[in-house]
Design a protein around this motif. Sequence first.
Motif, PDB file in Angstrom:
ATOM      1  N   LEU A  44     -12.403 -11.361   4.445  1.00 30.19           N
ATOM      2  CA  LEU A  44     -12.562 -10.151   4.302  1.00 30.19           C
ATOM      3  C   LEU A  44     -11.474  -9.387   5.149  1.00 30.19           C
ATOM      4  CD1 LEU A  44     -14.069  -7.362   3.053  1.00 30.19           C
ATOM      5  CD2 LEU A  44     -15.861  -7.784   4.858  1.00 30.19           C
ATOM      6  N   VAL A  45     -11.053  -8.226   4.883  1.00 35.36           N
ATOM      7  CA  VAL A  45     -10.141  -7.343   5.785  1.00 35.36           C
ATOM      8  C   VAL A  45     -10.407  -5.878   5.433  1.00 35.36           C
ATOM      9  CG1 VAL A  45      -7.916  -6.618   6.616  1.00 35.36           C
ATOM     10  CG2 VAL A  45      -8.147  -8.828   5.547  1.00 35.36           C
ATOM     11  N   ILE A  46     -10.825  -5.258   6.467  1.00 34.68           N
ATOM     12  CA  ILE A  46     -11.265  -3.697   6.498  1.00 34.68           C
ATOM     13  C   ILE A  46     -10.239  -3.084   7.209  1.00 34.68           C
ATOM     14  CG2 ILE A  46     -12.858  -2.221   6.970  1.00 34.68           C
ATOM     15  CD1 ILE A  46     -14.983  -4.297   7.001  1.00 34.68           C
ATOM     16  N   ILE A  47      -9.840  -1.829   6.560  1.00 34.48           N
ATOM     17  CA  ILE A  47      -8.785  -1.102   7.161  1.00 34.48           C
ATOM     18  C   ILE A  47      -9.419   0.474   7.018  1.00 34.48           C
ATOM     19  CG2 ILE A  47      -6.415  -0.086   6.768  1.00 34.48           C
ATOM     20  CD1 ILE A  47      -5.686  -2.725   5.429  1.00 34.48           C
ATOM     21  N   ARG A  48      -9.211   1.026   8.250  1.00 29.18           N
ATOM     22  CA  ARG A  48      -9.876   2.349   8.202  1.00 29.18           C
ATOM     23  C   ARG A  48      -8.623   3.405   8.572  1.00 29.18           C
ATOM     24  NH1 ARG A  48     -14.686   1.721  12.130  1.00 29.18           N
ATOM     25  NH2 ARG A  48     -16.278   0.395  10.878  1.00 29.18           N
ATOM     26  N   PRO A  49      -8.023   4.148   7.642  1.00 31.49           N
ATOM     27  CA  PRO A  49      -6.737   4.813   7.905  1.00 31.49           C
ATOM     28  C   PRO A  49      -7.399   6.201   8.101  1.00 31.49           C
ATOM     29  CG  PRO A  49      -7.035   4.820   5.444  1.00 31.49           C
ATOM     30  CD  PRO A  49      -8.093   3.850   6.183  1.00 31.49           C
ATOM     31  N   PRO A  50      -6.614   7.157   8.718  1.00 29.37           N
ATOM     32  CA  PRO A  50      -6.788   8.714   8.863  1.00 29.37           C
ATOM     33  C   PRO A  50      -6.160   9.441   7.621  1.00 29.37           C
ATOM     34  CG  PRO A  50      -5.128   8.173  10.228  1.00 29.37           C
ATOM     35  CD  PRO A  50      -5.471   6.833   9.550  1.00 29.37           C
ATOM     36  N   LEU A  51      -6.005  10.525   7.852  1.00 29.57           N
ATOM     37  CA  LEU A  51      -5.221  11.547   6.617  1.00 29.57           C
ATOM     38  C   LEU A  51      -4.036  10.778   6.313  1.00 29.57           C
ATOM     39  CD1 LEU A  51      -4.904  13.817   5.118  1.00 29.57           C
ATOM     40  CD2 LEU A  51      -3.503  14.746   6.996  1.00 29.57           C
ATOM     41  N   VAL A  52      -3.836  10.462   5.088  1.00 33.59           N
ATOM     42  CA  VAL A  52      -2.514   9.800   4.545  1.00 33.59           C
ATOM     43  C   VAL A  52      -1.690  10.884   3.883  1.00 33.59           C
ATOM     44  CG1 VAL A  52      -1.485   7.922   2.988  1.00 33.59           C
ATOM     45  CG2 VAL A  52      -4.091   7.816   3.923  1.00 33.59           C
ATOM     46  N   TYR A  53      -0.485  10.844   4.333  1.00 32.86           N
ATOM     47  CA  TYR A  53       0.462  12.025   3.947  1.00 32.86           C
ATOM     48  C   TYR A  53       1.927  11.465   3.358  1.00 32.86           C
ATOM     49  CZ  TYR A  53       2.939  11.233   8.311  1.00 32.86           C
ATOM     50  OH  TYR A  53       3.812  10.646   9.173  1.00 32.86           O
ATOM     51  N   ALA A  54       2.034  12.274   2.327  1.00 29.12           N
ATOM     52  CA  ALA A  54       3.606  12.220   1.706  1.00 29.12           C
ATOM     53  C   ALA A  54       3.578  13.521   1.021  1.00 29.12           C
ATOM     54  CB  ALA A  54       3.674  11.090   0.897  1.00 29.12           C
ATOM     55  N   ALA A  55       4.834  13.655   0.223  1.00 27.05           N
ATOM     56  CA  ALA A  55       5.114  15.096  -0.196  1.00 27.05           C
ATOM     57  C   ALA A  55       4.446  15.306  -1.572  1.00 27.05           C
ATOM     58  CB  ALA A  55       6.654  15.042  -0.765  1.00 27.05           C
ATOM     59  N   HIS A  56       3.746  14.061  -2.089  1.00 25.01           N
ATOM     60  CA  HIS A  56       2.831  14.238  -3.459  1.00 25.01           C
ATOM     61  C   HIS A  56       1.626  13.893  -2.884  1.00 25.01           C
ATOM     62  CE1 HIS A  56       3.997  10.110  -2.930  1.00 25.01           C
ATOM     63  NE2 HIS A  56       3.096   9.703  -3.950  1.00 25.01           N
ATOM     64  N   ALA A  57       0.879  14.061  -1.571  1.00 26.58           N
ATOM     65  CA  ALA A  57      -0.334  13.694  -1.204  1.00 26.58           C
ATOM     66  C   ALA A  57      -1.256  14.879  -2.033  1.00 26.58           C
ATOM     67  CB  ALA A  57      -0.346  13.573   0.000  1.00 26.58           C
ATOM     68  N   PRO A  58      -2.296  14.220  -2.264  1.00 28.08           N
ATOM     69  CA  PRO A  58      -3.461  15.235  -2.790  1.00 28.08           C
ATOM     70  C   PRO A  58      -4.356  15.937  -1.698  1.00 28.08           C
ATOM     71  CG  PRO A  58      -4.439  13.070  -2.908  1.00 28.08           C
ATOM     72  CD  PRO A  58      -3.016  12.890  -2.295  1.00 28.08           C
ATOM     73  N   GLY A  59      -5.305  16.630  -2.200  1.00 30.31           N
ATOM     74  CA  GLY A  59      -6.253  17.375  -1.296  1.00 30.31           C
ATOM     75  C   GLY A  59      -5.997  17.987  -0.077  1.00 30.31           C
ATOM     76  N   ASN A  60      -6.345  17.707   1.091  1.00 29.04           N
ATOM     77  CA  ASN A  60      -6.098  18.820   2.052  1.00 29.04           C
ATOM     78  C   ASN A  60      -4.748  18.939   2.532  1.00 29.04           C
ATOM     79  OD1 ASN A  60      -8.672  19.611   2.742  1.00 29.04           O
ATOM     80  ND2 ASN A  60      -8.833  17.941   3.967  1.00 29.04           N
ATOM     81  N   PHE A  61      -3.799  17.648   2.425  1.00 25.66           N
ATOM     82  CA  PHE A  61      -2.380  17.713   2.735  1.00 25.66           C
ATOM     83  C   PHE A  61      -1.724  18.606   1.772  1.00 25.66           C
ATOM     84  CE2 PHE A  61       1.877  16.093   3.543  1.00 25.66           C
ATOM     85  CZ  PHE A  61       1.907  16.188   5.105  1.00 25.66           C
ATOM     86  N   LYS A  62      -1.918  18.503   0.512  1.00 23.14           N
ATOM     87  CA  LYS A  62      -1.490  19.196  -0.428  1.00 23.14           C
ATOM     88  C   LYS A  62      -1.568  20.628  -0.237  1.00 23.14           C
ATOM     89  CE  LYS A  62      -1.311  19.915  -5.475  1.00 23.14           C
ATOM     90  NZ  LYS A  62      -1.845  19.231  -6.573  1.00 23.14           N
ATOM     91  N   ARG A  63      -2.857  21.135   0.186  1.00 25.21           N
ATOM     92  CA  ARG A  63      -3.081  22.600   0.636  1.00 25.21           C
ATOM     93  C   ARG A  63      -2.206  23.138   1.633  1.00 25.21           C
ATOM     94  NH1 ARG A  63      -7.909  20.963  -2.032  1.00 25.21           N
ATOM     95  NH2 ARG A  63      -8.587  19.769  -0.063  1.00 25.21           N
ATOM     96  N   LEU A  64      -1.832  22.182   2.753  1.00 25.12           N
ATOM     97  CA  LEU A  64      -1.286  22.340   3.890  1.00 25.12           C
ATOM     98  C   LEU A  64       0.438  22.664   3.462  1.00 25.12           C
ATOM     99  CD1 LEU A  64      -2.269  20.223   6.816  1.00 25.12           C
ATOM    100  CD2 LEU A  64      -2.643  22.598   6.525  1.00 25.12           C
ATOM    101  N   LEU A  65       0.924  21.784   2.602  1.00 30.91           N
ATOM    102  CA  LEU A  65       2.150  21.972   2.095  1.00 30.91           C
ATOM    103  C   LEU A  65       2.406  23.264   1.178  1.00 30.91           C
ATOM    104  CD1 LEU A  65       2.778  18.127   0.810  1.00 30.91           C
ATOM    105  CD2 LEU A  65       3.920  19.345   2.414  1.00 30.91           C
TER     106      LEU A  65
END
Length: 317
Positions: free
Chosen positions: A163-184
């Motif tokens: 088992l490998v567990i990965i905890r990322p923070p906010l993931v961003y890119a030009a086509h990101a959804p959610g909060n980052f999309k609203r910031l863009l």
Amino acid sequence: MRVLVTGANGFVGSAVFARLQADASTVVTGAVRSLAGNPSTDGLLHAVGDIGAETNWAAALESVDVVIHLAARAHVLNDSFTDSLAAFRRINVDGAVALAQSAIRQGVKRFIFISSIGVNGNVTDTQPFSETSSPAPHADYARTKYEAEEALKHLCTGSAMELVIIRPPLVYAAHAPGNFKRLLKLVSSGIPMPFGSLRNQRSLVALDNLVDFIITCTRHPAAANELFLISDGEDVSTADMLRLLAQGMGKKSLLLPVPSPLLAVLATAVGKRNIHTQLCCSLQLDSSKSRALLGWTPRVDVRSALAEAGRRYAQTA
């Protein structure tokens, strides 16, 4: 190596799927809820229906060596469920456990679970979160991600599946959804924003970096049965984030110097204290373990990646 990516048509999942398709040493298949609306992929996508305790994963897991589990119920702005926690739990916990149980039965060697930094909390004060920090999930999404982590650890203990567990923070890119999309959208609008005085620090992870790290974890022997907090490695303030996005868009950022305490009062008054927390407070994580244990380094740096996200957004907006 044969890899199954769940949520293969999602924001992160589609990027992982595409990167693995380009790797001649990997045979990748994807699991999606429905094939409707998905382009032809020569039979590489499996429709599994709604995800929960009763999902049948047998066909999707045939001959698979590694599972990358990205499918989840994420943040919902206008939640219509009476019992929101139960809705999150059905997909994020029960669905993950059912998949892992089926994976163990079918001899899968490694299970990579994409969790969230929200498991640790939503604010840091004196020091960044690390893999040794105590969990303190703050919302239903994060709470169910933590419950899934614990259930998967219990399930995998004594089994042959790593088992490998990965905890990322906010993931961003030009086509990101959610909060980052609203910031863009906000930056693109040119509207003056009251964040010029912010000196907070936030850890982020570029989509390219997260995808590269996930794929590293499919192969690296030292990743087995480990937890990783992952980020770009350099933190930025919300003000700097907005300036870099505007720079990439070729726009001038209009950031008014409104003190953060006043923003907190105003946000509380209109019932948006959670938005103030997300934008104005610090959320830092220490991702040095990924570098020390796996020798991994980010493909792109945060400042270049934010500017590039702004540039690409402007090209497609």
